[in-house]
Design a protein around this motif. Structure first.
Motif, PDB file in Angstrom:
ATOM      1  N   CYS A   9      28.766  12.161  -1.706  1.00 45.78           N
ATOM      2  CA  CYS A   9      27.494  11.445  -1.778  1.00 45.78           C
ATOM      3  C   CYS A   9      27.170  11.084  -3.229  1.00 45.78           C
ATOM      4  O   CYS A   9      27.383  11.891  -4.141  1.00 45.78           O
ATOM      5  CB  CYS A   9      26.386  12.326  -1.203  1.00 45.78           C
ATOM      6  SG  CYS A   9      24.731  11.633  -1.396  1.00 45.78           S
ATOM      7  N   PRO A  10      26.648   9.872  -3.473  1.00 46.42           N
ATOM      8  CA  PRO A  10      26.277   9.506  -4.846  1.00 46.42           C
ATOM      9  C   PRO A  10      25.066  10.260  -5.371  1.00 46.42           C
ATOM     10  O   PRO A  10      24.767  10.192  -6.557  1.00 46.42           O
ATOM     11  CB  PRO A  10      25.977   8.001  -4.742  1.00 46.42           C
ATOM     12  CG  PRO A  10      25.658   7.766  -3.314  1.00 46.42           C
ATOM     13  CD  PRO A  10      26.479   8.743  -2.540  1.00 46.42           C
ATOM     14  N   CYS A  61      16.559  10.608  -3.712  1.00 51.60           N
ATOM     15  CA  CYS A  61      16.825  11.338  -2.473  1.00 51.60           C
ATOM     16  C   CYS A  61      16.277  12.759  -2.549  1.00 51.60           C
ATOM     17  O   CYS A  61      16.552  13.481  -3.522  1.00 51.60           O
ATOM     18  CB  CYS A  61      18.322  11.380  -2.195  1.00 51.60           C
ATOM     19  SG  CYS A  61      18.734  12.247  -0.671  1.00 51.60           S
ATOM     20  N   PRO A  62      15.516  13.196  -1.548  1.00 56.36           N
ATOM     21  CA  PRO A  62      14.991  14.569  -1.557  1.00 56.36           C
ATOM     22  C   PRO A  62      16.081  15.624  -1.502  1.00 56.36           C
ATOM     23  O   PRO A  62      15.824  16.786  -1.801  1.00 56.36           O
ATOM     24  CB  PRO A  62      14.115  14.625  -0.301  1.00 56.36           C
ATOM     25  CG  PRO A  62      13.820  13.215   0.055  1.00 56.36           C
ATOM     26  CD  PRO A  62      15.017  12.426  -0.396  1.00 56.36           C
ATOM     27  N   TRP A  63      17.283  15.226  -1.100  1.00 59.80           N
ATOM     28  CA  TRP A  63      18.374  16.191  -0.947  1.00 59.80           C
ATOM     29  C   TRP A  63      19.441  16.012  -2.010  1.00 59.80           C
ATOM     30  O   TRP A  63      20.598  16.366  -1.801  1.00 59.80           O
ATOM     31  CB  TRP A  63      18.996  16.047   0.441  1.00 59.80           C
ATOM     32  CG  TRP A  63      18.018  16.353   1.531  1.00 59.80           C
ATOM     33  CD1 TRP A  63      17.623  17.577   1.980  1.00 59.80           C
ATOM     34  CD2 TRP A  63      17.277  15.400   2.291  1.00 59.80           C
ATOM     35  NE1 TRP A  63      16.693  17.447   2.969  1.00 59.80           N
ATOM     36  CE2 TRP A  63      16.458  16.135   3.196  1.00 59.80           C
ATOM     37  CE3 TRP A  63      17.217  14.015   2.310  1.00 59.80           C
ATOM     38  CZ2 TRP A  63      15.607  15.508   4.090  1.00 59.80           C
ATOM     39  CZ3 TRP A  63      16.372  13.393   3.197  1.00 59.80           C
ATOM     40  CH2 TRP A  63      15.573  14.135   4.079  1.00 59.80           C
ATOM     41  N   ALA A  64      19.079  15.490  -3.174  1.00 59.80           N
ATOM     42  CA  ALA A  64      20.063  15.249  -4.222  1.00 59.80           C
ATOM     43  C   ALA A  64      20.671  16.550  -4.750  1.00 59.80           C
ATOM     44  O   ALA A  64      21.796  16.557  -5.240  1.00 59.80           O
ATOM     45  CB  ALA A  64      19.435  14.463  -5.370  1.00 59.80           C
ATOM     46  N   GLU A  65      19.937  17.639  -4.643  1.00 61.99           N
ATOM     47  CA  GLU A  65      20.401  18.906  -5.209  1.00 61.99           C
ATOM     48  C   GLU A  65      21.092  19.805  -4.190  1.00 61.99           C
ATOM     49  O   GLU A  65      21.663  20.835  -4.555  1.00 61.99           O
ATOM     50  CB  GLU A  65      19.222  19.672  -5.836  1.00 61.99           C
ATOM     51  CG  GLU A  65      18.510  18.908  -6.945  1.00 61.99           C
ATOM     52  CD  GLU A  65      19.449  18.571  -8.097  1.00 61.99           C
ATOM     53  OE1 GLU A  65      20.321  19.401  -8.401  1.00 61.99           O
ATOM     54  OE2 GLU A  65      19.307  17.480  -8.677  1.00 61.99           O
ATOM     55  N   ALA A  66      21.045  19.463  -2.918  1.00 60.06           N
ATOM     56  CA  ALA A  66      21.645  20.306  -1.875  1.00 60.06           C
ATOM     57  C   ALA A  66      21.945  19.439  -0.664  1.00 60.06           C
ATOM     58  O   ALA A  66      21.305  18.406  -0.465  1.00 60.06           O
ATOM     59  CB  ALA A  66      20.690  21.446  -1.498  1.00 60.06           C
ATOM     60  N   PRO A  67      22.886  19.837   0.154  1.00 58.72           N
ATOM     61  CA  PRO A  67      23.220  18.998   1.316  1.00 58.72           C
ATOM     62  C   PRO A  67      22.037  18.765   2.235  1.00 58.72           C
ATOM     63  O   PRO A  67      21.254  19.682   2.508  1.00 58.72           O
ATOM     64  CB  PRO A  67      24.310  19.801   2.020  1.00 58.72           C
ATOM     65  CG  PRO A  67      24.899  20.670   0.965  1.00 58.72           C
ATOM     66  CD  PRO A  67      23.770  20.998   0.038  1.00 58.72           C
ATOM     67  N   THR A  75      25.500  13.363   6.342  1.00 63.71           N
ATOM     68  CA  THR A  75      24.886  13.880   5.133  1.00 63.71           C
ATOM     69  C   THR A  75      25.133  12.854   4.045  1.00 63.71           C
ATOM     70  O   THR A  75      26.191  12.835   3.419  1.00 63.71           O
ATOM     71  CB  THR A  75      25.481  15.245   4.748  1.00 63.71           C
ATOM     72  OG1 THR A  75      25.239  16.163   5.817  1.00 63.71           O
ATOM     73  CG2 THR A  75      24.840  15.778   3.486  1.00 63.71           C
ATOM     74  N   CYS A  76      24.204  11.932   3.920  1.00 63.82           N
ATOM     75  CA  CYS A  76      24.292  10.859   2.949  1.00 63.82           C
ATOM     76  C   CYS A  76      25.519   9.989   3.172  1.00 63.82           C
ATOM     77  O   CYS A  76      26.204   9.596   2.229  1.00 63.82           O
ATOM     78  CB  CYS A  76      24.241  11.416   1.530  1.00 63.82           C
ATOM     79  SG  CYS A  76      22.692  12.300   1.205  1.00 63.82           S
ATOM     80  N   GLY A  77      25.807   9.689   4.430  1.00 67.29           N
ATOM     81  CA  GLY A  77      26.847   8.743   4.773  1.00 67.29           C
ATOM     82  C   GLY A  77      28.143   9.385   5.198  1.00 67.29           C
ATOM     83  O   GLY A  77      28.881   8.841   5.989  1.00 67.29           O
ATOM     84  N   LEU A 101      31.743   4.634   0.153  1.00 68.74           N
ATOM     85  CA  LEU A 101      32.023   5.985  -0.311  1.00 68.74           C
ATOM     86  C   LEU A 101      33.498   6.325  -0.105  1.00 68.74           C
ATOM     87  O   LEU A 101      34.165   5.737   0.756  1.00 68.74           O
ATOM     88  CB  LEU A 101      31.159   6.987   0.457  1.00 68.74           C
ATOM     89  CG  LEU A 101      29.650   6.843   0.285  1.00 68.74           C
ATOM     90  CD1 LEU A 101      28.923   7.820   1.188  1.00 68.74           C
ATOM     91  CD2 LEU A 101      29.248   7.042  -1.164  1.00 68.74           C
ATOM     92  N   PRO A 102      34.013   7.273  -0.881  1.00 64.83           N
ATOM     93  CA  PRO A 102      35.397   7.713  -0.645  1.00 64.83           C
ATOM     94  C   PRO A 102      35.549   8.262   0.777  1.00 64.83           C
ATOM     95  O   PRO A 102      34.619   8.850   1.330  1.00 64.83           O
ATOM     96  CB  PRO A 102      35.592   8.823  -1.685  1.00 64.83           C
ATOM     97  CG  PRO A 102      34.550   8.583  -2.725  1.00 64.83           C
ATOM     98  CD  PRO A 102      33.386   7.981  -2.005  1.00 64.83           C
TER      99      PRO A 102
END
Length: 297
Positions: free
Chosen positions: A162-163, A168-174, A154-156, A280-281
Motif C-alpha cells: 500500500c502507498p 488515510c486513517p490506516w496509514a500506520e497499521a493495516p 487492505t488498501c487495494g 500497485l505491485p
C-alpha cells in the motif's frame, strides 16, 4: 481528451445493475464518451435510460431481469453482439445487500444466501462466462470490470504494498478487512470475486483482455441508504463519495487500454482519493501471467 478520441468511443459496453446508483452513473459516463450500451437490471427503470442515453448519439438496449438468471446473461450477450456489433466492455455492477449474521436461523440464512450470493457473485460469474468466449472469438481484446467492495481489501491489496497515503486513517497499521458481523454473506460473495479476478486475468491476458476490480467504499447509493433505512445521519452522508466520481475512475481505467493495469483491486475506502492511482505491485499473481497480449483486431 476529446470524447470522440477516447478508447471507448464506438465500442459496446454491457453494464449490469444499470437502473440506479453506480450502474446508472457508469452507463451515463460510457454513453457520454461514445460507447454503445447493453443494460440490464431487475428494476424496470432501466428501460427509462434508453431514450435519455440515445439522445447522446449512441445506441442503447435494455433488459429487465435478474443477473443470476443464465437466460438473461445469454440474452444480453447475444443482443449486444448481434444488434450492437460487438462486446468490448463488461461492467459487472449488479449487487444487493442484506443483513446476515452467523446467528441467523437456517431458513433465513438460506433465503439470504440465494439473494446475496446469486446477485453479488453468481451474476458476475454468469456474465463473465457469457462474455469472455465472445470477446475471445472476436479477437478484439476487451475490458472486464467487477464492482467489489473495500471490505475485502487492505488498501487495494496486502498492506505491504500500500502507498500509505497521509490522508488515510490506516496509514500506520493495516486497515481491517470485512464489513462486520452483520455482513458475512455480502463479504463472502465479494471475497469470492477475487477468485474470478485472478483466474480470469490469467486466462484472458493472452487474448488481449484485461480484468480489474473497483472496490467501493461508502458511496451515496440506494444500497447504502437502505442500510440506514433511508434516513442516514447527515454526518455520515458528508463522508460519502458520489457515483459520478467513480464513473470517472471507470472512464480513466478504460483509457489505459490494453497496456494498462491488469488483475488489480482498486480501493476507494475512507481517506483515499476517488481517482485512478498508480497500479500497485502484484502479490497474488506473477506479472508474466497477466501480461496482456495485443488483440488481433
Amino acid at each position: 481528451m476529446n470524447t470522440a478520441q477516447h478508447p471507448v468511443h464506438g465500442k459496446t459496453a454491457i453494464v449490469t445493475g444499470a437502473a440506479i446508483g453506480l450502474g446508472q452513473a457508469y452507463a451515463r459516463a460510457l454513453a457520454q464518451h461514445g460507447a454503445n450500451l447493453a443494460l440490464c437490471d431487475v428494476r424496470e427503470e432501466v428501460l427509462e435510460l434508453v431514450p435519455e442515453l440515445e439522445a447522446l448519439g449512441v445506441r442503447v438496449l435494455a433488459w429487465v431481469g435478474d443477473v443470476a438468471d443464465q437466460g438473461l446473461a445469454r440474452r444480453v450477450t447475444e443482443g449486444a453482439a448481434t444488434q450492437l456489433g460487438s462486446i468490448d466492455i463488461l461492467v459487472n455492477n449488479a449487487g444487493v445487500w442484506r443483513e446476515s449474521t452467523a446467528e441467523d436461523g437456517l431458513d433465513k440464512s438460506l433465503t439470504d444466501y440465494e439473494l446475496v450470493i446469486n446477485s453479488n457473485l453468481k451474476g458476475h460469474f454468469l456474465f463473465g462466462r457469457a462474455v469472455i468466449p465472445a470477446m475471445i472469438s472476436a479477437g478484439r481484446g476487451g475490458e472486464i470490470i467487477n464492482i467489489a467492495t473495500d471490505h475485502m481489501v487492505t488498501c487495494g491489496t496486502p498492506w505491504q504494498v500500500c502507498p500509505k497515503l497521509d490522508t488515510c486513517p490506516w496509514a500506520e497499521a493495516p486497515r481491517p478487512t470485512g464489513g462486520g458481523d452483520t455482513m458475512d454473506l455480502y463479504d463472502a460473495a465479494k471475497w469470492g470475486l477475487n477468485g474470478l479476478l485472478y483466474g480470469w486475468a490469467k486466462a484472458c491476458a493472452p487474448h488481449g483482455i484485461r480484468v480489474n476490480q473497483i472496490c467501493m467504499g461508502a458511496t451515496d447509493t440506494h444500497m447504502l441508504r437502505a442500510f440506514y433505512d433511508f434516513d442516514p445521519p447527515p454526518e455520515e452522508v458528508a463522508t460519502w463519495t458520489q457515483p459520478a466520481e467513480h464513473a470517472q475512475v471507470l472512464i480513466d481505467l478504460l483509457a489505459e487500454g490494453p497496456t494498462g493495469r491488469n488483475a488489480q483491486n482498486m480501493n476507494f475506502c475512507l481517506g483515499r482519493p476517488v481517482k485512478l492511482e498508480p497500479p500497485l505491485p502484484h502479490y497474488y499473481v506473477y506479472p508474466q501471467q497477466i501480461k496482456v497480449e495485443p488483440a488481433r483486431g
